[in-house]
Design a protein around this motif. Structure first.
Motif, PDB file in Angstrom:
ATOM      1  N   GLY A  70      38.514  41.990  37.500  1.00 17.57           N
ATOM      2  CA  GLY A  70      38.823  41.154  38.577  1.00 17.57           C
ATOM      3  C   GLY A  70      37.529  40.933  39.563  1.00 17.57           C
ATOM      4  O   GLY A  70      36.734  41.310  39.493  1.00 17.57           O
ATOM      5  N   MET A  71      37.836  39.748  40.268  1.00 19.81           N
ATOM      6  CA  MET A  71      36.965  39.552  41.391  1.00 19.81           C
ATOM      7  C   MET A  71      37.865  38.785  42.403  1.00 19.81           C
ATOM      8  O   MET A  71      38.762  37.987  42.184  1.00 19.81           O
ATOM      9  CB  MET A  71      35.923  38.327  40.598  1.00 19.81           C
ATOM     10  CG  MET A  71      34.963  37.954  41.839  1.00 19.81           C
ATOM     11  SD  MET A  71      33.520  36.961  41.347  1.00 19.81           S
ATOM     12  CE  MET A  71      32.374  38.030  41.215  1.00 19.81           C
ATOM     13  N   VAL A  72      37.342  39.198  43.640  1.00 19.78           N
ATOM     14  CA  VAL A  72      38.051  38.632  44.852  1.00 19.78           C
ATOM     15  C   VAL A  72      36.916  37.748  45.594  1.00 19.78           C
ATOM     16  O   VAL A  72      35.897  38.181  45.966  1.00 19.78           O
ATOM     17  CB  VAL A  72      38.340  39.734  45.866  1.00 19.78           C
ATOM     18  CG1 VAL A  72      38.773  39.330  47.088  1.00 19.78           C
ATOM     19  CG2 VAL A  72      39.193  40.558  45.333  1.00 19.78           C
ATOM     20  N   ILE A  73      37.434  36.441  45.696  1.00 20.83           N
ATOM     21  CA  ILE A  73      36.525  35.379  46.682  1.00 20.83           C
ATOM     22  C   ILE A  73      37.161  35.758  47.924  1.00 20.83           C
ATOM     23  O   ILE A  73      38.369  35.489  48.431  1.00 20.83           O
ATOM     24  CB  ILE A  73      37.015  34.128  46.072  1.00 20.83           C
ATOM     25  CG1 ILE A  73      36.338  33.752  44.615  1.00 20.83           C
ATOM     26  CG2 ILE A  73      36.153  33.221  47.248  1.00 20.83           C
ATOM     27  CD1 ILE A  73      37.119  32.479  44.268  1.00 20.83           C
ATOM     28  N   ILE A  74      36.262  36.018  49.022  1.00 26.35           N
ATOM     29  CA  ILE A  74      36.489  36.575  50.605  1.00 26.35           C
ATOM     30  C   ILE A  74      36.167  35.287  51.152  1.00 26.35           C
ATOM     31  O   ILE A  74      35.046  34.730  51.288  1.00 26.35           O
ATOM     32  CB  ILE A  74      35.626  37.791  50.704  1.00 26.35           C
ATOM     33  CG1 ILE A  74      35.997  38.834  49.885  1.00 26.35           C
ATOM     34  CG2 ILE A  74      36.211  38.337  52.007  1.00 26.35           C
ATOM     35  CD1 ILE A  74      35.228  40.289  50.121  1.00 26.35           C
ATOM     36  N   CYS A  75      36.889  34.864  52.114  1.00 23.05           N
ATOM     37  CA  CYS A  75      36.835  33.695  53.062  1.00 23.05           C
ATOM     38  C   CYS A  75      36.816  34.257  54.336  1.00 23.05           C
ATOM     39  O   CYS A  75      37.957  34.650  55.112  1.00 23.05           O
ATOM     40  CB  CYS A  75      37.802  32.570  52.814  1.00 23.05           C
ATOM     41  SG  CYS A  75      37.782  31.965  51.235  1.00 23.05           S
ATOM     42  N   PRO A  76      35.451  34.532  55.117  1.00 27.48           N
ATOM     43  CA  PRO A  76      35.588  35.062  56.408  1.00 27.48           C
ATOM     44  C   PRO A  76      36.347  33.974  57.316  1.00 27.48           C
ATOM     45  O   PRO A  76      36.267  32.831  57.219  1.00 27.48           O
ATOM     46  CB  PRO A  76      34.116  35.160  56.774  1.00 27.48           C
ATOM     47  CG  PRO A  76      33.320  35.028  55.527  1.00 27.48           C
ATOM     48  CD  PRO A  76      34.347  34.301  54.493  1.00 27.48           C
ATOM     49  N   ILE A 145      41.777  35.270  45.756  1.00 32.13           N
ATOM     50  CA  ILE A 145      41.100  34.685  46.913  1.00 32.13           C
ATOM     51  C   ILE A 145      41.694  35.523  47.984  1.00 32.13           C
ATOM     52  O   ILE A 145      42.893  35.810  48.122  1.00 32.13           O
ATOM     53  CB  ILE A 145      41.347  33.250  47.123  1.00 32.13           C
ATOM     54  CG1 ILE A 145      40.559  32.655  48.153  1.00 32.13           C
ATOM     55  CG2 ILE A 145      42.922  32.837  47.278  1.00 32.13           C
ATOM     56  CD1 ILE A 145      40.321  31.037  48.156  1.00 32.13           C
ATOM     57  N   MET A 146      40.876  35.733  49.180  1.00 28.66           N
ATOM     58  CA  MET A 146      41.161  36.506  50.333  1.00 28.66           C
ATOM     59  C   MET A 146      40.581  35.953  51.337  1.00 28.66           C
ATOM     60  O   MET A 146      39.598  35.365  51.413  1.00 28.66           O
ATOM     61  CB  MET A 146      40.644  38.062  50.284  1.00 28.66           C
ATOM     62  CG  MET A 146      40.971  38.905  51.295  1.00 28.66           C
ATOM     63  SD  MET A 146      40.333  40.365  51.132  1.00 28.66           S
ATOM     64  CE  MET A 146      41.099  41.331  52.535  1.00 28.66           C
ATOM     65  N   GLY A 147      41.379  35.937  52.757  1.00 27.11           N
ATOM     66  CA  GLY A 147      40.932  35.182  53.730  1.00 27.11           C
ATOM     67  C   GLY A 147      41.234  35.932  54.965  1.00 27.11           C
ATOM     68  O   GLY A 147      42.474  36.425  54.975  1.00 27.11           O
ATOM     69  N   PHE A 148      40.479  35.879  55.977  1.00 29.03           N
ATOM     70  CA  PHE A 148      40.898  36.601  57.244  1.00 29.03           C
ATOM     71  C   PHE A 148      41.090  35.284  58.417  1.00 29.03           C
ATOM     72  O   PHE A 148      40.235  34.423  58.584  1.00 29.03           O
ATOM     73  CB  PHE A 148      39.620  37.453  57.855  1.00 29.03           C
ATOM     74  CG  PHE A 148      39.600  38.609  57.055  1.00 29.03           C
ATOM     75  CD1 PHE A 148      39.962  39.699  57.356  1.00 29.03           C
ATOM     76  CD2 PHE A 148      38.818  38.518  55.601  1.00 29.03           C
ATOM     77  CE1 PHE A 148      39.760  40.937  56.649  1.00 29.03           C
ATOM     78  CE2 PHE A 148      38.531  39.466  54.943  1.00 29.03           C
ATOM     79  CZ  PHE A 148      38.921  40.797  55.582  1.00 29.03           C
ATOM     80  N   SER A 149      42.129  35.275  59.083  1.00 23.15           N
ATOM     81  CA  SER A 149      42.222  34.429  60.184  1.00 23.15           C
ATOM     82  C   SER A 149      42.268  32.897  59.863  1.00 23.15           C
ATOM     83  O   SER A 149      42.999  32.371  58.866  1.00 23.15           O
ATOM     84  CB  SER A 149      41.282  34.735  61.342  1.00 23.15           C
ATOM     85  OG  SER A 149      41.818  33.899  62.669  1.00 23.15           O
ATOM     86  N   ALA A 150      41.158  32.371  60.306  1.00 23.51           N
ATOM     87  CA  ALA A 150      41.022  30.754  59.778  1.00 23.51           C
ATOM     88  C   ALA A 150      40.564  30.848  58.254  1.00 23.51           C
ATOM     89  O   ALA A 150      41.222  29.913  57.507  1.00 23.51           O
ATOM     90  CB  ALA A 150      39.974  30.403  60.395  1.00 23.51           C
ATOM     91  N   GLY A 151      39.768  31.793  57.777  1.00 15.32           N
ATOM     92  CA  GLY A 151      39.541  32.108  56.424  1.00 15.32           C
ATOM     93  C   GLY A 151      40.966  32.278  55.442  1.00 15.32           C
ATOM     94  O   GLY A 151      41.178  31.878  54.419  1.00 15.32           O
ATOM     95  N   SER A 159      45.920  28.519  47.931  1.00 14.08           N
ATOM     96  CA  SER A 159      46.696  29.015  47.105  1.00 14.08           C
ATOM     97  C   SER A 159      47.954  28.012  46.705  1.00 14.08           C
ATOM     98  O   SER A 159      48.875  28.537  45.907  1.00 14.08           O
ATOM     99  CB  SER A 159      47.095  30.415  47.685  1.00 14.08           C
ATOM    100  OG  SER A 159      45.919  31.199  47.782  1.00 14.08           O
ATOM    101  N   ASN A 160      48.189  27.070  47.291  1.00  7.95           N
ATOM    102  CA  ASN A 160      49.159  25.960  47.304  1.00  7.95           C
ATOM    103  C   ASN A 160      48.794  24.704  47.014  1.00  7.95           C
ATOM    104  O   ASN A 160      49.784  23.920  46.833  1.00  7.95           O
ATOM    105  CB  ASN A 160      50.096  25.995  48.552  1.00  7.95           C
ATOM    106  CG  ASN A 160      50.837  27.435  48.792  1.00  7.95           C
ATOM    107  OD1 ASN A 160      51.773  27.874  48.180  1.00  7.95           O
ATOM    108  ND2 ASN A 160      50.544  28.242  49.713  1.00  7.95           N
ATOM    109  N   THR A 161      47.459  24.417  46.987  1.00  2.64           N
ATOM    110  CA  THR A 161      47.048  23.218  46.663  1.00  2.64           C
ATOM    111  C   THR A 161      45.931  23.119  45.489  1.00  2.64           C
ATOM    112  O   THR A 161      45.014  22.077  45.356  1.00  2.64           O
ATOM    113  CB  THR A 161      46.417  22.638  47.857  1.00  2.64           C
ATOM    114  OG1 THR A 161      45.362  23.219  48.322  1.00  2.64           O
ATOM    115  CG2 THR A 161      47.523  22.221  48.693  1.00  2.64           C
ATOM    116  N   TYR A 162      45.837  24.218  44.753  1.00  3.07           N
ATOM    117  CA  TYR A 162      44.940  24.504  43.865  1.00  3.07           C
ATOM    118  C   TYR A 162      44.881  23.511  42.739  1.00  3.07           C
ATOM    119  O   TYR A 162      45.999  22.773  42.268  1.00  3.07           O
ATOM    120  CB  TYR A 162      44.773  25.642  42.980  1.00  3.07           C
ATOM    121  CG  TYR A 162      46.173  26.118  42.754  1.00  3.07           C
ATOM    122  CD1 TYR A 162      46.685  25.873  41.425  1.00  3.07           C
ATOM    123  CD2 TYR A 162      47.025  27.041  43.466  1.00  3.07           C
ATOM    124  CE1 TYR A 162      47.829  26.101  41.085  1.00  3.07           C
ATOM    125  CE2 TYR A 162      48.221  27.276  42.912  1.00  3.07           C
ATOM    126  CZ  TYR A 162      48.676  26.689  41.849  1.00  3.07           C
ATOM    127  OH  TYR A 162      50.111  27.060  41.204  1.00  3.07           O
TER     128      TYR A 162
END
Length: 298
Positions: A70-76, A145-151, A159-162
């Motif tokens: 696996g791989m996680v794309i992180i969006c700060p 994909i992972m995101g924090f706050s605005a990320g 995740s809903n418009t891919y």
């Protein structure tokens, strides 16, 4: 000149691969769009933040042994004004690598009212990872994909418009902004993402809580109940439930907003263990079990 830069990037990436972490320019031949931010490229501050990002980059972290594929794309996060690259990015990526999970910290370009800009950065990131999947020991069907706050808004929006090529296998949201309706959203995030904050149709179409459907990926949510934006997590959880999407939500008594990977957050070990257990399940990692006790010691 761009071709030379691209070649240099490839050379650097290849030489750094043995070290298991390297940086890739997402648009080496020029981006297809612009956030219309001009001037000198901002440098990262001593606090690990980059303001008004004009360049999209991937900071790739590969474990010595990828036990899950696996791989996680992180969006700060950062209100779509800055990116918290250390607290909500690299520190987490290093921790995931220690657990045998690959990660990419995405330095996306802030929208500056051009929402197609960060969205295109995310989609291209998926394409780049899939193009290197065999080389990086990544299973193309296990990229999330992972995101924090605005990320978290960017992650849940994507995740809903891919596109078919960029569908996440899973979504992880930390104190996310999941709606852009006035009064229950984060105002700066709202202002920076939307072209017209008074356009009801645009607001609805840009609010992930309105977009959740049967094809939304399995989701993990974590938030503090004393976070002013707690309602965003609650609304998204309810939307997932209505649409029968598997999800897990952890609500911590205190912590406020923006704790990320900070040691002072009282529940850091708890969220790490919970997230790792959930990822272990989603990625079918039971063949090579991840030692959760090791996680609690770090």
């Amino acid at each position: 000149m761009r071709k030379v830069c691209f070649i240099m990037t490839v050379i650097v990436c290849t030489s750094c691969l043995a070290q298991q972490n390297f940086t890739i320019d997402i648009w080496p031949n020029g981006a297809p769009n612009s956030n219309q931010i001009s001037g000198e490229i901002q440098k990262e501050t001593s606090q690990g933040r980059i303001y008004l990002t004009q360049e999209a980059k991937m900071y790739v972290f590969l474990p010595k042994y990828n036990t899950t594929g696996g791989m996680v794309i992180i969006c700060p996060g950062g209100s779509y004004h800055f990116l918290s690259m250390e607290n909500e990015g690299r520190r987490l990526a290093r921790w995931l690598c220690e657990q045998g999970i690959a990660a990419t910290v995405l330095q996306y370009r802030v929208p500056n009212k051009h929402k197609e800009v960060p969205v295109s950065d995310v989609r291209e990131t998926f394409a780049i990872i899939k193009g290197h999947a065999a080389e990086w020991n990544i299973d193309p069907s296990k990229i999330g994909i992972m995101g924090f706050s605005a990320g978290g808004h960017l992650a849940s929006y994507h995740s809903n418009t891919y596109t078919p090529e960029s569908k996440p296998a899973f979504t992880i949201l930390a104190y996310p902004v999941t709606t852009l309706f006035e009064g229950i959203s984060h105002e700066k995030t709202r202002q920076n993402f939307l072209q017209n904050v008074n356009d009801a149709e645009e607001v609805a179409a840009s609010s992930p809580v309105q977009l959740v459907g049967l094809q939304t990926p399995p989701t993990f949510i974590m938030v503090s109940c004393d976070d002013e934006l707690y309602i965003c997590s609650q609304l998204y959880q309810e939307a997932l439930h209505r649409n029968h999407i598997p999800f897990e939500c952890h609500v911590y008594p205190t912590g406020g907003h923006g704790w990320g990977t900070k040691d002072r957050f009282l529940y850091k070990k708890q969220w790490q263990a919970s997230l790792l257990f959930w990822l272990n399940s989603v990625l079918n990692a039971d063949k090579k079990h991840i030692d959760i006790n090791h996680t609690l010691e770090n």
